[in-house]
Motif scaffolding. Structure first.
Motif, mmCIF file in Angstrom:
data_model
loop_
_atom_site.group_PDB
_atom_site.id
_atom_site.type_symbol
_atom_site.label_atom_id
_atom_site.label_comp_id
_atom_site.label_asym_id
_atom_site.label_seq_id
_atom_site.Cartn_x
_atom_site.Cartn_y
_atom_site.Cartn_z
ATOM 1 N N GLN A 187 -9.183 -0.714 -6.691
ATOM 2 C CA GLN A 187 -9.067 -0.781 -5.235
ATOM 3 C C GLN A 187 -9.688 -2.068 -4.712
ATOM 4 O OE1 GLN A 187 -10.748 2.672 -3.382
ATOM 5 N NE2 GLN A 187 -9.159 4.062 -4.103
ATOM 6 N N TYR A 217 -4.148 -7.327 -1.283
ATOM 7 C CA TYR A 217 -2.709 -7.051 -1.299
ATOM 8 C C TYR A 217 -2.295 -5.840 -0.486
ATOM 9 C CZ TYR A 217 -2.856 -10.250 -5.281
ATOM 10 O OH TYR A 217 -3.054 -11.343 -6.088
ATOM 11 N N TRP A 218 -3.235 -4.966 -0.147
ATOM 12 C CA TRP A 218 -2.851 -3.716 0.517
ATOM 13 C C TRP A 218 -2.066 -3.965 1.798
ATOM 14 C CZ3 TRP A 218 -2.869 -0.678 -3.140
ATOM 15 C CH2 TRP A 218 -3.950 -0.411 -3.966
ATOM 16 N N ALA A 220 0.813 -1.218 0.000
ATOM 17 C CA ALA A 220 0.000 0.000 0.000
ATOM 18 C C ALA A 220 0.846 1.267 0.000
ATOM 19 C CB ALA A 220 -0.936 0.002 1.200
ATOM 20 N N ARG A 221 2.128 1.158 0.368
ATOM 21 C CA ARG A 221 3.007 2.337 0.316
ATOM 22 C C ARG A 221 3.646 2.483 -1.054
ATOM 23 N NH1 ARG A 221 7.145 3.210 5.051
ATOM 24 N NH2 ARG A 221 7.464 5.033 3.704
ATOM 25 N N GLU A 235 -5.713 4.755 -6.869
ATOM 26 C CA GLU A 235 -6.288 3.748 -7.759
ATOM 27 C C GLU A 235 -7.782 3.989 -7.962
ATOM 28 O OE1 GLU A 235 -4.522 1.456 -9.277
ATOM 29 O OE2 GLU A 235 -2.646 1.848 -8.230
ATOM 30 N N ARG A 263 -7.562 -5.269 -3.059
ATOM 31 C CA ARG A 263 -7.796 -5.271 -1.616
ATOM 32 C C ARG A 263 -7.001 -6.344 -0.865
ATOM 33 N NH1 ARG A 263 -13.860 -5.248 -0.292
ATOM 34 N NH2 ARG A 263 -13.615 -3.193 -1.266
ATOM 35 N N SER A 275 -0.328 3.516 -3.751
ATOM 36 C CA SER A 275 -1.286 4.101 -2.814
ATOM 37 C C SER A 275 -2.723 3.761 -3.212
ATOM 38 C CB SER A 275 -1.119 5.618 -2.776
ATOM 39 O OG SER A 275 -2.128 6.210 -1.977
ATOM 40 N N PRO A 276 -3.513 3.222 -2.287
ATOM 41 C CA PRO A 276 -4.917 2.911 -2.605
ATOM 42 C C PRO A 276 -5.692 4.130 -3.094
ATOM 43 C CG PRO A 276 -4.274 1.896 -0.535
ATOM 44 C CD PRO A 276 -3.142 2.793 -0.933
ATOM 45 N N TYR A 304 1.797 -3.487 -11.823
ATOM 46 C CA TYR A 304 2.140 -3.630 -10.414
ATOM 47 C C TYR A 304 3.424 -4.435 -10.205
ATOM 48 C CZ TYR A 304 -2.530 -1.811 -10.079
ATOM 49 O OH TYR A 304 -3.640 -1.013 -10.221
#
Length: 201
Positions: A121, A127-128, A108-109, A116, A125, A112-113, A154
């Motif tokens: 998103q 993977y965050w 998530a860093r 997206e 989810r 950034s969600p 990604y």
């Protein structure tokens, strides 16, 4: 280290593709076949165009097969002189000489969600909260534009030159990267010493 190859680690981002595309593609196939079946009874569809109703089904089947196989065909593995990143259609070899550093970082860093779209998103989810390995490079082996054609977005770091390796066992992969890189550097240093010794004779 005398191992010739490390363990293969599946790239999780490709495993998720199957879950994302499976049901939409299956529904398209069913709808396309139903349209083909009922086409003779629909007056606005000319008989000569009936076969065209199966084109969406054919395309969807190709996507289904690709996403299913992608789960097993996408992996990363340490080799004696390089890191191999294997995607369904494009293998890439990255020399350890290009490595600037490897560090764990929350997914998530890296992505950034908030940056997206809503659909992505939801898809990302799971993977965050996971940890990924960011491999920073001095330079890509090929152009980034070329990599974008073949790699998941990604898999490429958005803000540095490098790769984002999302695998289940990131700690083991990190350890193997250190071991193989250190062994490669030791061999390179030994070869340099041998060359210098030959020149000094």
């Amino acid at each position: 280290m005398d191992r010739k190859r490390g363990k293969r680690f599946r790239l999780s981002i490709y495993e998720r593709m199957w879950q994302r595309w499976a049901w939409p593609c299956i529904l398209i196939v069913l709808a396309s076949v139903a349209l083909w079946w009922f086409a003779p009874r629909i007056s606005i569809i000319h008989a000569s165009f009936r076969a065209l109703t199966l084109i969406p089904a054919f395309v969807s089947l190709i996507i289904l097969v690709f996403t299913y196989l992608a789960r097993r065909l996408a992996w990363v593995q340490c080799r004696p002189n390089h890191l191999r990143i294997q995607t369904p259609f494009y293998p890439l070899v990255v020399s350890y000489g290009r490595f600037k550093g490897v560090r764990p970082q929350p997914f998530a860093r890296v992505f950034s969600p908030s940056g997206e779209k809503a659909a992505r998103q939801h898809w990302l989810r799971p993977y965050w909260g996971k940890t990924t390995l960011v491999v920073e490079l001095s330079k890509y082996p090929v152009s980034k534009a070329w990599l974008r054609l073949w790699f998941s977005p990604y898999l490429l770091s958005p803000d540095i030159t490098g790769f984002v390796l999302l695998v289940e066992d990131w700690m083991t992969l990190s350890r193997q990267l250190d071991e193989f890189r250190n062994a490669w550097e030791m061999r390179r240093a030994k070869r340099r010493q041998e060359r210098l010794a030959r020149r000094a004779r």
